[in-house]
Write an enzyme that holds these catalytic residues in place. Structure first.
Site, short mmCIF file in Angstrom:
data_model
loop_
_atom_site.label_atom_id
_atom_site.label_comp_id
_atom_site.label_asym_id
_atom_site.label_seq_id
_atom_site.Cartn_x
_atom_site.Cartn_y
_atom_site.Cartn_z
N ARG A 56 0.84 -1.21 0.00
CA ARG A 56 0.00 0.00 0.00
C ARG A 56 0.87 1.26 0.00
O ARG A 56 0.40 2.34 -0.33
CB ARG A 56 -0.97 -0.02 1.19
CG ARG A 56 -1.85 1.21 1.31
CD ARG A 56 -3.16 0.98 2.08
NE ARG A 56 -2.98 0.16 3.26
CZ ARG A 56 -2.50 0.60 4.43
NH1 ARG A 56 -2.17 1.86 4.58
NH2 ARG A 56 -2.39 -0.22 5.46
N TYR A 110 -15.89 15.98 -16.55
CA TYR A 110 -16.47 14.63 -16.47
C TYR A 110 -17.55 14.62 -15.37
O TYR A 110 -17.36 15.20 -14.31
CB TYR A 110 -15.34 13.65 -16.17
CG TYR A 110 -15.79 12.25 -15.91
CD1 TYR A 110 -16.65 11.59 -16.79
CD2 TYR A 110 -15.38 11.56 -14.78
CE1 TYR A 110 -17.07 10.30 -16.55
CE2 TYR A 110 -15.79 10.25 -14.53
CZ TYR A 110 -16.64 9.63 -15.42
OH TYR A 110 -17.06 8.35 -15.18
N ASP A 183 -6.88 17.91 -15.38
CA ASP A 183 -7.20 16.56 -15.84
C ASP A 183 -6.92 16.52 -17.34
O ASP A 183 -7.62 17.15 -18.13
CB ASP A 183 -8.68 16.25 -15.53
CG ASP A 183 -9.06 14.82 -15.93
OD1 ASP A 183 -8.42 14.26 -16.84
OD2 ASP A 183 -10.02 14.28 -15.35
N LYS A 208 -8.05 5.17 -19.85
CA LYS A 208 -8.38 5.64 -21.21
C LYS A 208 -7.18 5.48 -22.13
O LYS A 208 -6.72 4.39 -22.33
CB LYS A 208 -8.88 7.09 -21.14
CG LYS A 208 -9.90 7.34 -20.03
CD LYS A 208 -11.11 6.44 -20.16
CE LYS A 208 -12.07 6.66 -18.99
NZ LYS A 208 -13.08 5.61 -18.88
C1 PLP Z 1 -11.82 13.24 -18.10
C2 PLP Z 1 -12.01 12.10 -17.16
N1 PLP Z 1 -11.45 12.18 -15.93
C3 PLP Z 1 -11.59 11.18 -15.03
C4 PLP Z 1 -12.33 10.05 -15.33
C5 PLP Z 1 -12.48 8.97 -14.31
O1 PLP Z 1 -11.68 7.89 -14.64
P1 PLP Z 1 -11.92 6.40 -14.10
O2 PLP Z 1 -13.13 5.87 -14.79
O3 PLP Z 1 -10.64 5.69 -14.46
O4 PLP Z 1 -12.13 6.50 -12.64
C6 PLP Z 1 -12.92 9.93 -16.60
C7 PLP Z 1 -13.72 8.75 -16.93
O5 PLP Z 1 -14.33 8.66 -17.96
C8 PLP Z 1 -12.75 10.99 -17.53
O6 PLP Z 1 -13.32 10.94 -18.75
#
Ligand code: PLP
Length: 397
Positions: A56, A110, A183, A208
């Site tokens: 961890r 998101y 992000d 992704k």
């Molecule tokens: C721009 C963006 N940030 C964060 C996330 C969250 O990622 P995760 O599904 O790996 O938790 C997503 C998920 O689609 C996303 O499109």
């Protein structure tokens, strides 16, 4: 410094190098680690000596993935998490989001990020303000009013493909004493390195483009060594750390990121141009089209390598029935709830990524009943267009 194509293949691997060095980092499943002496274990526990004691905290396969992403982003260090949402959460906490402090965030983001802020964080006493990051005076006013711990934006927003002028936003955030969290899931380090533009934390859903094959759920935060210490201290307690098996897959995916991104970008530009001419389509959102309101910023921000693999478009018949017809008619493109894979994917934001938003808020943001999001894969673009052509024919019924 080697180019991103070379770094993507080699970064993170074979460090430290024992006598016989495996070319790729093995998956270390072990939870506990032995040190040669109790004194040395004490030093590792105390953070005075690099090493492994418990999974961890740190583990070798995860470390390799972290070093690789840090190299591609041009950052000092990275911290891998169990998902992209865990990475967003960790970055917010590390930046100082807590009861009595504020966070200013992009209203275009998101859906789960929006909900994390507007529900969980708000319930825990964080004052949250959403802004239109394409309107810099509005951002500045919110920063001055709230003096937040952090400003959170997406390089290319989900789902409407709006761009954040990261250099300008970093200046505004820092002037107000806030950290800038970016992000960059849609852009990837192939198109943009936000740290070089002044960001303090770069967050990815590695589920992704970084993983790229639809078989990884992971997140990563890239930042300074000092900020990584905070992330480490937080996640030691929270425990939303990445598993080594998943880190190995993510590291494997990362090696072909530049090659995949080249193809995603080329295919997406072709598809967006084609969609813009289609009679069943009212509007296409793609930063690579001259019609995109921030096309010039996109050309600057994304380094001239392309405009990404994501497209949003609005059906002329802006109804759920027409959107469902389109999704059901697809034969090649997969109507699955994810993005950034080698496969082309289609998603209906109202049903999936932005489902948790109140309908009035969705409407205000322009996420209407006719909006569809495409993640353009690396297949032959002629096959992608052929599938869209037959499915759009069917949505006109
Ligand atoms: C721009 C963006 N940030 C964060 C996330 C969250 O990622 P995760 O599904 O790996 O938790 C997503 C998920 O689609 C996303 O499109």
């Amino acid at each position: 410094m080697p180019s991103i194509y070379t770094q993507a293949v080699h970064a993170g691997e074979r460090t430290p190098a024992p006598a016989e060095t495996p070319v790729t980092t093995p998956i270390y499943h072990a939870v506990g680690y032995l040190e040669p002496s109790a004194a040395r274990m004490e030093a590792v526990f105390a953070g005075e000596q690099a090493g492994y004691v418990y999974r961890r905290y740190e583990s070798p396969t995860v470390d390799a993935f972290e070093r690789a992403v840090a190299a591609l982003e041009g950052g000092e260090a990275a911290f891998a998490t169990a998902s992209g949402m865990a990475a967003v959460h960790a970055a917010l906490l590390a930046a100082g989001a807590r009861a009595g402090r504020a966070v200013v965030a992009a209203q275009d983001c998101y859906g789960a990020t929006y909900s994390l802020l507007s529900t969980l964080m708000a319930e825990q006493g964080v004052a949250v303000a959403f802004v239109d990051v394409t309107d810099l005076p509005q951002v500045q006013a919110a920063l001055v009013e709230h003096r937040p711990a952090a400003l959170l934006v997406e390089t290319i927003s989900n789902p409407l493909l709006k761009l954040a002028d990261i250099a300008a936003l970093a200046e505004l955030a820092h002037a107000a004493g806030a950290a800038l969290i970016v992000d960059s899931t849609f852009a990837t380090p192939f198109l943009c390195q936000p740290l070089s533009l002044g960001a303090d934390y770069v967050v990815h859903s590695a589920s992704k483009y970084i993983g790229g094959h639809g078989d990884v759920l992971a997140g990563v935060v890239v930042t300074s060594n000092a900020n990584r210490q905070r992330l480490f201290a937080l996640e030691k307690l929270i425990g939303a750390v990445l598993a080594p098996e998943v880190a190995w897959l993510a590291l494997r995916g990362l090696k072909t990121l530049p090659l995949r991104m080249e193809r995603h970008c080329a295919n997406a530009l072709h598809v967006a141009t084609w969609l813009a001419e289609h009679p069943a389509v009212a509007r296409v959102h793609y930063p690579g089209l001259p019609s995109h309101p921030q096309h010039d910023l996109a050309a600057r921000l994304l380094g001239g390598r392309g405009f990404g693999g994501m497209i949003a478009f609005e059906l002329r018949d802006a109804t759920q029935t027409a959107a469902f017809h389109f999704l059901d008619a697809l034969k090649l493109i997969l109507p699955a709830t994810t993005l950034g894979d080698v496969y082309s994917l289609a998603l209906y934001p109202v049903m999936a990524s932005h489902r948790a938003l109140p309908p009035a808020e969705r409407a205000r943001l322009g996420i209407g009943d006719g909006l569809l999001r495409l993640s353009i894969g690396i297949e032959d673009v002629a096959d992608i267009v052929a599938d869209l052509a037959q499915a759009l024919g069917s949505s006109e019924q």
